[in-house]
Design a protein around this motif. Structure first.
Motif, mmCIF file in Angstrom:
data_model
loop_
_atom_site.group_PDB
_atom_site.id
_atom_site.type_symbol
_atom_site.label_atom_id
_atom_site.label_comp_id
_atom_site.label_asym_id
_atom_site.label_seq_id
_atom_site.Cartn_x
_atom_site.Cartn_y
_atom_site.Cartn_z
ATOM 1 N N THR A 123 74.408 95.474 43.395
ATOM 2 C CA THR A 123 74.216 95.229 41.802
ATOM 3 C C THR A 123 73.651 96.176 41.206
ATOM 4 N N CYS A 166 77.587 97.424 38.501
ATOM 5 C CA CYS A 166 77.313 96.337 37.507
ATOM 6 C C CYS A 166 78.333 96.694 36.407
ATOM 7 N N TYR A 206 68.749 91.402 41.891
ATOM 8 C CA TYR A 206 69.803 92.251 41.191
ATOM 9 C C TYR A 206 69.381 93.809 41.248
ATOM 10 N N THR A 229 66.601 98.680 40.938
ATOM 11 C CA THR A 229 65.908 97.490 40.500
ATOM 12 C C THR A 229 64.695 97.746 39.757
ATOM 13 N N PRO A 288 71.752 94.757 34.827
ATOM 14 C CA PRO A 288 72.776 94.052 35.777
ATOM 15 C C PRO A 288 73.044 92.554 35.396
ATOM 16 N N GLN A 289 71.725 91.939 34.903
ATOM 17 C CA GLN A 289 71.950 90.452 34.624
ATOM 18 C C GLN A 289 72.860 90.194 33.611
ATOM 19 N N ALA A 291 76.188 90.384 34.796
ATOM 20 C CA ALA A 291 76.413 89.077 35.684
ATOM 21 C C ALA A 291 77.287 88.408 34.593
ATOM 22 N N TYR A 339 79.764 86.076 40.878
ATOM 23 C CA TYR A 339 78.559 87.024 41.552
ATOM 24 C C TYR A 339 77.793 86.168 42.802
ATOM 25 N N LEU A 341 74.422 86.670 45.353
ATOM 26 C CA LEU A 341 73.367 87.388 45.763
ATOM 27 C C LEU A 341 72.927 86.763 47.225
#
Length: 445
Positions: free
Chosen positions: A12, A17, A39, A44, A236-237, A240, A250, A252
């Motif tokens: 991710t 993404c 993520y 990150t 990334p969020q 998602a 998605y 994780l």
């Protein structure tokens, strides 16, 4: 998980993404998995406790650094050009509605031992201490030419076929700019990472300088860059959430994520005994290590400070580019500074990165020219990581692997990799003709 997907995306990170979002918007059925329980992969974002654990090991961080949760330290920090390709991608996918941007205060260049604001317009050229009086006038004429340049108006080309004429002829012969001026325009405005562009057709150079100037004018701030509040960890969020809207999935914390092949072509991905079938896999280099090669190494210093970078007009967010010639190096060095004004640190604290393509095995010594510009630092962490590139042919095995993140502190090279991958995966050219006003950035509150 035992379903069939058009594409399975592994990791991710920012690139994965963005691709996942683009492919979802195109109507493909996408499954997105990550072996980590967070993520972002290599890109990150860490709070202070996570940062401390990663680089210092045991003990807790000192109390004077403030609350851990007030830190959002991006591991691959990169500013976005306000009118640049990444912002167009974010608008194209409607991810902008999940993000709040804020303009970046300053864009600077290191020249002859000092930090200077990067001049990007005819007006700024006349004020800039980077050039003497006559050079300022020549630079002013060059900037006016770039501002007026229009692909569809031959008169604005002033008799030059910029699709053929090399950049150095335009800069040095037509406008008579000296090497010093060419150095900061090429590296700090056009954002080239070496000088090979001078022998390439001038059109790309003109478009890059134009993009910088237009991005600068966009929010009338001190730089052409914008950055999300709370940092890139929001990206990334946001993707998602976008993927979910288009029916993507998605997952994780999926261990192993083993890519399965038949007759040399990908057929699916297995995790925890279950296999999801797919036509194509998109991933970062860590998921298919036997299909990548090491092409270099990035050295970086991550610093926590209690003040802005000196000589940047007290900018709470800024980029400083140190062109290779100024340092006698083969690659540029980059300073990135962001602070509580973008909600990435507690009030009064600043996060600075010094990054470059490693040319030695000693990051402390190699990064010293950049670190010396920061003034006193509260904490400093040194780190290096290898850069990988794919060696496979995606068209043959249906595996599309991103390249590792480079040392730049802006998104221009990263997003070019994403666009190229998109074309290889889909066979289409991404249409990025969008209404740029859909992304707004606040100024200082």
């Amino acid at each position: 998980m035992d379903e069939e997907y058009d594409v399975i995306v592994l990791g991710t990170g920012l690139k994965e993404c963005i691709l996942s979002g683009l492919l979802s918007v195109d109507g493909l059925k996408v499954l997105h998995m990550d072996r980590n329980d967070y993520y972002g992969g290599e890109s990150t974002s860490l709070n202070l406790n996570q940062l401390w654990k990663r680089f210092k090991g045991g003990d807790a961080p000192p109390a004077e650094l403030g609350s851990s949760k007030d830190y959002n330290v991006d591991m691959v920090p990169k500013y976005m050009m306000a009118n640049g390709t990444l912002v167009r991608v974010l608008i194209h996918t409607s991810v902008t509605k999940y993000l709040n941007f804020k303009a970046v205060d300053g864009s600077y260049v290191f020249n002859k031992g000092k930090v200077h604001k990067v001049p990007a317009t005819d007006v700024e050229a006349l004020k800039s201490p980077l050039m003497g009086l006559f050079e300022k006038r020549r630079a002013r004429k060059f900037f006016i030419y770039v501002q007026d340049y229009d692909d569809n108006d031959p008169k604005s080309h002033e008799g030059m076929d910029v699709a053929k004429v090399p950049a150095k002829d335009l800069i040095s012969k037509k406008y008579g700019l000296d090497d010093n001026t060419v150095d900061f325009i090429g590296h700090a405005l056009a954002l080239y990472r070496d000088d090979s562009y001078l022998d390439q057709p001038a059109i790309d150079f003109i478009k890059r300088v134009k993009l910088y100037a237009e991005s600068l004018a966009r929010f009338a701030g001190g730089s052409p860059y914008i950055y999300p509040l709370y940092g890139l960890g929001e990206l990334p969020q946001a993707f998602a959430r976008l993927s979910a809207v288009y029916g993507g999935t998605y997952m994780l914390n999926k261990p192993e994520c083993k890519v399965e092949f038949e007759d040399g072509k990908v057929v699916g991905v297995t995790s925890e005994g279950e296999t999801a079938k797919c036509k194509k896999v998109v991933c970062d280099p860590s998921y298919l290590p036997d299909k990548v090669k090491t092409v270099g190494k990035v050295a970086r210093a991550i610093c926590i400070m209690s003040h802005p970078i000196p000589n940047t007009n007290d900018a709470h967010s800024a980029q400083v580019i140190l062109p290779q010639k100024q340092l006698g190096r083969k690659s540029d060095m980059y300073l990135f500074c962001c602070s509580y004004s973008h909600n990435v640190a507690p009030k009064g604290k600043f996060i600075a990165f010094v990054t470059t393509e490693a040319e030695t095995d000693n990051p402390e010594t190699e990064l010293k020219p950049g670190i010396d510009l920061l003034g006193p630092v509260d904490q400093i962490f040194f780190d290096t990581y290898d850069r990988f590139e794919p060696v496979n042919q995606g068209e043959e095995d249906n595996c599309y692997i991103s390249t590792s993140y480079d040392a730049t502190t802006h998104f221009e090279s990263t997003v070019q990799d994403v666009i190229a991958m998109y074309s290889r995966i889909t066979g289409k050219t991404l249409d990025l003709s969008v209404d740029l006003s859909a992304a707004s950035a606040g100024g200082d509150e």
